[in-house]
Motif scaffolding. Structure first.
Motif, PDB file in Angstrom:
ATOM      1  N   MET A  80     -34.579  -0.861  35.228  1.00 42.43           N
ATOM      2  CA  MET A  80     -33.338  -0.122  35.455  1.00 42.43           C
ATOM      3  C   MET A  80     -33.502   1.367  35.135  1.00 42.43           C
ATOM      4  SD  MET A  80     -31.305  -3.291  33.857  1.00 42.43           S
ATOM      5  CE  MET A  80     -32.834  -3.882  33.184  1.00 42.43           C
ATOM      6  N   THR A  81     -32.764   2.183  35.849  1.00 41.04           N
ATOM      7  CA  THR A  81     -32.862   3.643  35.677  1.00 41.04           C
ATOM      8  C   THR A  81     -31.463   4.258  35.633  1.00 41.04           C
ATOM      9  OG1 THR A  81     -33.145   3.855  38.087  1.00 41.04           O
ATOM     10  CG2 THR A  81     -35.140   3.868  36.759  1.00 41.04           C
ATOM     11  N   GLY A  82     -30.662   3.799  34.668  1.00 40.60           N
ATOM     12  CA  GLY A  82     -29.317   4.347  34.532  1.00 40.60           C
ATOM     13  C   GLY A  82     -29.318   5.600  33.669  1.00 40.60           C
TER      14      GLY A  82
ATOM     15  N   HIS B  75     -19.553   5.596  34.062  1.00 41.37           N
ATOM     16  CA  HIS B  75     -20.809   5.715  34.821  1.00 41.37           C
ATOM     17  C   HIS B  75     -20.485   5.612  36.298  1.00 41.37           C
ATOM     18  CE1 HIS B  75     -25.035   5.529  35.714  1.00 41.37           C
ATOM     19  NE2 HIS B  75     -25.379   5.337  34.460  1.00 41.37           N
ATOM     20  N   ILE B  86     -23.151  12.353  36.299  1.00 47.94           N
ATOM     21  CA  ILE B  86     -23.442  10.957  36.648  1.00 47.94           C
ATOM     22  C   ILE B  86     -22.680  10.033  35.709  1.00 47.94           C
ATOM     23  CG2 ILE B  86     -25.223   9.174  36.814  1.00 47.94           C
ATOM     24  CD1 ILE B  86     -27.281  11.432  37.058  1.00 47.94           C
ATOM     25  N   MET B  87     -22.705  10.389  34.435  1.00 43.67           N
ATOM     26  CA  MET B  87     -22.118   9.503  33.435  1.00 43.67           C
ATOM     27  C   MET B  87     -21.748  10.293  32.190  1.00 43.67           C
ATOM     28  SD  MET B  87     -24.653   9.485  31.047  1.00 43.67           S
ATOM     29  CE  MET B  87     -24.037   8.094  30.128  1.00 43.67           C
ATOM     30  N   MET B 107     -26.939   5.835  24.727  1.00 41.92           N
ATOM     31  CA  MET B 107     -27.700   6.474  25.802  1.00 41.92           C
ATOM     32  C   MET B 107     -29.069   5.832  25.972  1.00 41.92           C
ATOM     33  SD  MET B 107     -25.937   8.427  27.454  1.00 41.92           S
ATOM     34  CE  MET B 107     -27.357   8.685  28.521  1.00 41.92           C
ATOM     35  N   LEU B 110     -28.479   2.633  27.762  1.00 41.21           N
ATOM     36  CA  LEU B 110     -28.061   2.829  29.162  1.00 41.21           C
ATOM     37  C   LEU B 110     -29.232   3.148  30.083  1.00 41.21           C
ATOM     38  CD1 LEU B 110     -24.826   4.965  28.871  1.00 41.21           C
ATOM     39  CD2 LEU B 110     -25.172   3.113  30.479  1.00 41.21           C
ATOM     40  N   LYS B 111     -30.193   3.924  29.560  1.00 44.73           N
ATOM     41  CA  LYS B 111     -31.318   4.361  30.395  1.00 44.73           C
ATOM     42  C   LYS B 111     -32.142   3.194  30.922  1.00 44.73           C
ATOM     43  CE  LYS B 111     -32.459   8.281  30.874  1.00 44.73           C
ATOM     44  NZ  LYS B 111     -31.973   9.239  31.901  1.00 44.73           N
ATOM     45  N   SER B 112     -32.289   2.149  30.120  1.00 49.79           N
ATOM     46  CA  SER B 112     -33.200   1.095  30.570  1.00 49.79           C
ATOM     47  C   SER B 112     -32.644  -0.322  30.511  1.00 49.79           C
ATOM     48  CB  SER B 112     -34.519   1.165  29.784  1.00 49.79           C
ATOM     49  OG  SER B 112     -34.278   1.274  28.419  1.00 49.79           O
ATOM     50  N   ARG B 113     -31.360  -0.497  30.143  1.00 50.33           N
ATOM     51  CA  ARG B 113     -30.809  -1.854  30.110  1.00 50.33           C
ATOM     52  C   ARG B 113     -29.525  -2.009  30.927  1.00 50.33           C
ATOM     53  NH1 ARG B 113     -35.083  -2.537  28.581  1.00 50.33           N
ATOM     54  NH2 ARG B 113     -35.901  -3.759  26.852  1.00 50.33           N
ATOM     55  N   ALA B 114     -28.940  -0.914  31.363  1.00 49.72           N
ATOM     56  CA  ALA B 114     -27.746  -1.044  32.198  1.00 49.72           C
ATOM     57  C   ALA B 114     -28.214  -1.169  33.652  1.00 49.72           C
ATOM     58  CB  ALA B 114     -26.846   0.172  32.024  1.00 49.72           C
ATOM     59  N   PHE B 116     -28.416  -0.180  36.697  1.00 48.75           N
ATOM     60  CA  PHE B 116     -28.291   0.900  37.686  1.00 48.75           C
ATOM     61  C   PHE B 116     -29.683   1.259  38.168  1.00 48.75           C
ATOM     62  CE2 PHE B 116     -24.503   1.635  35.081  1.00 48.75           C
ATOM     63  CZ  PHE B 116     -23.530   1.894  36.043  1.00 48.75           C
ATOM     64  N   TRP B 117     -29.764   1.664  39.435  1.00 50.19           N
ATOM     65  CA  TRP B 117     -31.040   2.111  40.010  1.00 50.19           C
ATOM     66  C   TRP B 117     -30.783   3.388  40.797  1.00 50.19           C
ATOM     67  CZ3 TRP B 117     -29.062  -2.797  40.121  1.00 50.19           C
ATOM     68  CH2 TRP B 117     -29.709  -3.701  39.281  1.00 50.19           C
ATOM     69  N   LYS B 118     -31.588   4.408  40.493  1.00 50.73           N
ATOM     70  CA  LYS B 118     -31.415   5.717  41.128  1.00 50.73           C
ATOM     71  C   LYS B 118     -32.414   5.907  42.256  1.00 50.73           C
ATOM     72  CE  LYS B 118     -30.068   8.431  37.043  1.00 50.73           C
ATOM     73  NZ  LYS B 118     -30.766   8.170  35.788  1.00 50.73           N
ATOM     74  N   VAL B 130     -36.307   6.091  41.872  1.00 55.89           N
ATOM     75  CA  VAL B 130     -36.806   6.699  40.638  1.00 55.89           C
ATOM     76  C   VAL B 130     -37.476   5.605  39.801  1.00 55.89           C
ATOM     77  CG1 VAL B 130     -36.108   7.847  38.491  1.00 55.89           C
ATOM     78  CG2 VAL B 130     -35.012   8.455  40.667  1.00 55.89           C
ATOM     79  N   ALA B 131     -38.703   5.882  39.346  1.00 48.06           N
ATOM     80  CA  ALA B 131     -39.421   4.902  38.524  1.00 48.06           C
ATOM     81  C   ALA B 131     -38.927   4.968  37.084  1.00 48.06           C
ATOM     82  CB  ALA B 131     -40.917   5.184  38.580  1.00 48.06           C
ATOM     83  N   ALA B 132     -38.881   3.811  36.440  1.00 48.70           N
ATOM     84  CA  ALA B 132     -38.496   3.780  35.028  1.00 48.70           C
ATOM     85  C   ALA B 132     -39.593   4.454  34.212  1.00 48.70           C
ATOM     86  CB  ALA B 132     -38.305   2.340  34.578  1.00 48.70           C
TER      87      ALA B 132
END
Lengths: 83, 143
Positions: A80-82, B75, B86-87, B107, B110-114, B116-118, B130-132
Protein backbone atom coordinates in the motif's frame (compact mmCIF):
# COMPACT_ATOMS: atom_id res chain seq x y z
CA UNK A 1 -17.32 -22.45 -1.29
CA UNK A 2 -18.04 -19.30 -3.23
CA UNK A 3 -15.58 -16.43 -2.83
CA UNK A 4 -15.57 -12.87 -4.11
CA UNK A 5 -12.01 -12.19 -5.18
CA UNK A 6 -10.99 -8.55 -5.59
CA UNK A 7 -7.91 -7.06 -7.26
CA UNK A 8 -6.48 -3.57 -6.89
CA UNK A 9 -3.92 -1.36 -8.67
CA UNK A 10 -1.59 -3.23 -11.05
CA UNK A 11 -3.02 -6.62 -10.07
CA UNK A 12 -6.42 -5.41 -11.31
CA UNK A 13 -4.86 -4.21 -14.55
CA UNK A 14 -2.87 -7.39 -15.21
CA UNK A 15 -5.78 -9.72 -14.45
CA UNK A 16 -8.20 -7.51 -16.36
CA UNK A 17 -11.11 -7.43 -13.90
CA UNK A 18 -11.63 -5.64 -10.56
CA UNK A 19 -13.47 -8.60 -9.02
CA UNK A 20 -14.69 -12.07 -9.83
CA UNK A 21 -16.76 -14.72 -8.09
CA UNK A 22 -14.98 -18.07 -7.89
CA UNK A 23 -15.87 -21.54 -6.70
CA UNK A 24 -12.97 -22.68 -4.57
CA UNK A 25 -11.79 -25.65 -2.52
CA UNK A 26 -8.90 -23.65 -1.07
CA UNK A 27 -8.18 -24.01 2.64
CA UNK A 28 -5.64 -21.19 2.75
CA UNK A 29 -4.84 -18.05 0.76
CA UNK A 30 -1.87 -19.89 -0.74
CA UNK A 31 -4.21 -22.64 -2.02
CA UNK A 32 -6.45 -19.98 -3.56
CA UNK A 33 -3.47 -18.35 -5.30
CA UNK A 34 -2.62 -21.75 -6.85
CA UNK A 35 -6.21 -22.20 -8.05
CA UNK A 36 -6.32 -18.70 -9.54
CA UNK A 37 -2.91 -19.00 -11.20
CA UNK A 38 -4.14 -22.17 -12.93
CA UNK A 39 -7.07 -20.30 -14.53
CA UNK A 40 -5.12 -18.48 -17.26
CA UNK A 41 -1.86 -16.74 -18.13
CA UNK A 42 -3.02 -13.34 -16.83
CA UNK A 43 -3.75 -14.66 -13.34
CA UNK A 44 -0.53 -16.67 -13.38
CA UNK A 45 1.58 -13.66 -14.35
CA UNK A 46 -0.04 -11.31 -11.85
CA UNK A 47 0.37 -13.78 -8.97
CA UNK A 48 3.82 -15.09 -9.94
CA UNK A 49 5.81 -13.05 -7.43
CA UNK A 50 4.03 -13.22 -4.11
CA UNK A 51 6.65 -11.03 -2.43
CA UNK A 52 4.99 -8.15 -4.32
CA UNK A 53 1.44 -9.14 -3.35
CA UNK A 54 -0.49 -8.38 -0.17
CA UNK A 55 -3.80 -9.96 0.80
CA UNK A 56 -6.86 -9.17 2.87
CA UNK A 57 -9.43 -11.76 3.95
CA UNK A 58 -12.87 -10.28 4.64
CA UNK A 59 -11.29 -6.82 4.57
CA UNK A 60 -8.59 -7.56 7.16
CA UNK A 61 -4.91 -7.80 6.28
CA UNK A 62 -3.79 -11.42 6.30
CA UNK A 63 -0.90 -13.54 5.05
CA UNK A 64 -0.54 -16.31 2.50
CA UNK A 65 -1.02 -19.00 5.14
CA UNK A 66 -4.25 -17.52 6.50
CA UNK A 67 -7.22 -19.89 6.69
CA UNK A 68 -10.16 -19.29 4.36
CA UNK A 69 -12.63 -21.15 6.60
CA UNK A 70 -15.83 -19.10 6.55
CA UNK A 71 -14.30 -16.42 4.31
CA UNK A 72 -16.45 -14.59 1.78
CA UNK A 73 -14.13 -11.96 0.28
CA UNK A 74 -10.42 -12.14 -0.52
CA UNK A 75 -8.52 -9.18 -1.99
CA UNK A 76 -5.10 -9.15 -3.63
CA UNK A 77 -3.11 -5.93 -4.07
CA UNK A 78 0.41 -4.49 -4.14
CA UNK A 79 2.06 -3.03 -1.03
CA UNK A 80 0.00 0.00 0.00
CA UNK A 81 1.09 3.57 -0.73
CA UNK A 82 -1.26 5.82 1.21
CA UNK A 83 -0.55 8.98 3.18
CA UNK B 1 -13.21 10.78 16.47
CA UNK B 2 -13.91 11.34 12.82
CA UNK B 3 -12.77 9.44 9.70
CA UNK B 4 -13.55 10.69 6.20
CA UNK B 5 -12.70 8.95 2.91
CA UNK B 6 -13.78 11.07 -0.03
CA UNK B 7 -12.96 12.06 -3.61
CA UNK B 8 -13.86 15.72 -3.11
CA UNK B 9 -11.32 18.27 -1.86
CA UNK B 10 -11.59 18.99 1.86
CA UNK B 11 -11.68 22.29 3.72
CA UNK B 12 -9.07 21.91 6.45
CA UNK B 13 -10.12 25.05 8.31
CA UNK B 14 -13.75 23.96 8.43
CA UNK B 15 -12.82 20.43 9.58
CA UNK B 16 -10.58 21.80 12.33
CA UNK B 17 -13.10 24.32 13.59
CA UNK B 18 -13.87 23.20 17.14
CA UNK B 19 -11.57 20.18 16.87
CA UNK B 20 -9.96 19.29 20.20
CA UNK B 21 -12.00 21.78 22.19
CA UNK B 22 -10.78 21.63 25.77
CA UNK B 23 -7.48 19.90 24.92
CA UNK B 24 -4.09 21.45 25.67
CA UNK B 25 -2.52 20.61 22.30
CA UNK B 26 -3.62 20.02 18.72
CA UNK B 27 -1.24 18.73 16.01
CA UNK B 28 -2.20 18.56 12.35
CA UNK B 29 -0.34 17.05 9.40
CA UNK B 30 -1.36 17.57 5.77
CA UNK B 31 0.14 15.61 2.87
CA UNK B 32 0.23 17.35 -0.54
CA UNK B 33 0.82 16.06 -4.09
CA UNK B 34 4.52 16.62 -4.81
CA UNK B 35 5.69 17.45 -8.34
CA UNK B 36 8.36 14.77 -8.76
CA UNK B 37 9.55 14.04 -12.30
CA UNK B 38 7.04 16.10 -14.25
CA UNK B 39 4.05 14.70 -12.38
CA UNK B 40 0.88 16.78 -12.81
CA UNK B 41 -1.50 14.78 -10.59
CA UNK B 42 -1.90 11.58 -8.63
CA UNK B 43 -4.68 9.04 -9.05
CA UNK B 44 -5.49 7.19 -5.84
CA UNK B 45 -7.31 3.89 -5.79
CA UNK B 46 -8.65 2.46 -2.53
CA UNK B 47 -10.59 -0.50 -1.16
CA UNK B 48 -14.08 0.79 -0.31
CA UNK B 49 -15.29 -0.67 2.97
CA UNK B 50 -11.93 -1.86 4.17
CA UNK B 51 -10.47 1.64 3.96
CA UNK B 52 -13.03 3.18 6.31
CA UNK B 53 -12.89 0.24 8.75
CA UNK B 54 -9.08 0.16 8.82
CA UNK B 55 -8.77 3.92 9.33
CA UNK B 56 -11.35 3.87 12.13
CA UNK B 57 -9.66 0.91 13.87
CA UNK B 58 -6.33 2.64 13.75
CA UNK B 59 -7.62 6.01 14.84
CA UNK B 60 -9.11 4.25 17.89
CA UNK B 61 -5.82 2.42 18.55
CA UNK B 62 -3.90 5.72 18.39
CA UNK B 63 -6.38 7.37 20.73
CA UNK B 64 -5.96 4.58 23.30
CA UNK B 65 -2.20 4.35 23.03
CA UNK B 66 -1.47 8.07 23.28
CA UNK B 67 -4.49 9.05 25.40
CA UNK B 68 -5.70 11.37 22.65
CA UNK B 69 -8.88 13.27 23.37
CA UNK B 70 -9.79 13.53 19.67
CA UNK B 71 -8.61 12.21 16.29
CA UNK B 72 -9.48 13.29 12.76
CA UNK B 73 -8.38 11.43 9.64
CA UNK B 74 -9.40 12.57 6.16
CA UNK B 75 -8.02 10.85 3.06
CA UNK B 76 -8.93 11.52 -0.56
CA UNK B 77 -9.09 9.10 -3.48
CA UNK B 78 -9.44 9.63 -7.23
CA UNK B 79 -7.51 12.26 -9.18
CA UNK B 80 -5.69 14.86 -7.07
CA UNK B 81 -3.86 17.74 -8.74
CA UNK B 82 -0.29 18.84 -8.08
CA UNK B 83 -0.03 20.82 -4.85
CA UNK B 84 -3.45 19.79 -3.57
CA UNK B 85 -3.96 18.10 -0.19
CA UNK B 86 -4.20 14.30 -0.31
CA UNK B 87 -4.88 13.70 3.35
CA UNK B 88 -4.79 15.20 6.80
CA UNK B 89 -4.57 13.85 10.31
CA UNK B 90 -5.25 15.86 13.45
CA UNK B 91 -4.74 14.77 17.03
CA UNK B 92 -5.74 16.44 20.27
CA UNK B 93 -4.28 15.67 23.71
CA UNK B 94 -3.73 17.32 27.07
CA UNK B 95 -0.02 17.88 26.22
CA UNK B 96 1.97 18.36 23.01
CA UNK B 97 4.14 15.21 23.16
CA UNK B 98 1.15 12.86 22.98
CA UNK B 99 -0.41 14.92 20.18
CA UNK B 100 2.82 14.84 18.11
CA UNK B 101 3.46 11.14 18.77
CA UNK B 102 -0.14 10.20 17.98
CA UNK B 103 0.00 12.03 14.64
CA UNK B 104 3.41 10.52 13.79
CA UNK B 105 2.17 7.02 14.63
CA UNK B 106 -0.96 7.49 12.51
CA UNK B 107 1.08 8.73 9.54
CA UNK B 108 3.58 5.85 9.67
CA UNK B 109 0.70 3.43 9.70
CA UNK B 110 -1.22 5.21 6.90
CA UNK B 111 1.79 5.07 4.57
CA UNK B 112 1.97 1.31 4.45
CA UNK B 113 -1.13 -0.24 6.05
CA UNK B 114 -4.08 1.79 4.79
CA UNK B 115 -5.45 0.29 1.54
CA UNK B 116 -4.59 3.11 -0.89
CA UNK B 117 -2.51 2.88 -4.06
CA UNK B 118 -1.05 5.89 -5.84
CA UNK B 119 -0.47 6.19 -9.55
CA UNK B 120 1.46 9.05 -11.14
CA UNK B 121 -0.22 11.11 -13.85
CA UNK B 122 2.17 12.96 -16.17
CA UNK B 123 1.53 15.53 -18.90
CA UNK B 124 1.12 12.60 -21.35
CA UNK B 125 -1.38 10.71 -19.21
CA UNK B 126 -1.24 7.92 -16.66
CA UNK B 127 2.19 6.65 -15.68
CA UNK B 128 3.27 3.94 -13.28
CA UNK B 129 2.05 2.91 -9.87
CA UNK B 130 4.10 4.37 -7.04
CA UNK B 131 6.26 1.66 -5.45
CA UNK B 132 6.14 1.19 -1.70
CA UNK B 133 9.30 2.38 0.05
CA UNK B 134 11.29 0.15 2.41
CA UNK B 135 11.78 3.24 4.58
CA UNK B 136 8.01 3.47 5.10
CA UNK B 137 7.84 -0.17 6.17
CA UNK B 138 10.86 0.33 8.46
CA UNK B 139 9.22 3.39 10.02
CA UNK B 140 6.46 1.17 11.42
CA UNK B 141 8.98 -0.76 13.52
CA UNK B 142 9.56 2.40 15.59
CA UNK B 143 6.21 1.77 17.24
Amino acid sequence: MTLDVLYFAWLRERIGVPRERVESRAETVRDLVAELAARDDWHAAALADLSAVRVAVDQRLADMDASLAGAREVAFFPPMTGG
Amino acid sequence: MRVLVQSDPFDAAALLSGFGAGAGAVVTFTGLVRGDGGLVALELEHYPGMTEAALSDHARAAARRFALTDVLVVHRFGRIELGAPIMMVATAAPHRRAAFDGADFLMDWLKSRAPFWKREIGADGPGGWVAAKDADEDALSRW
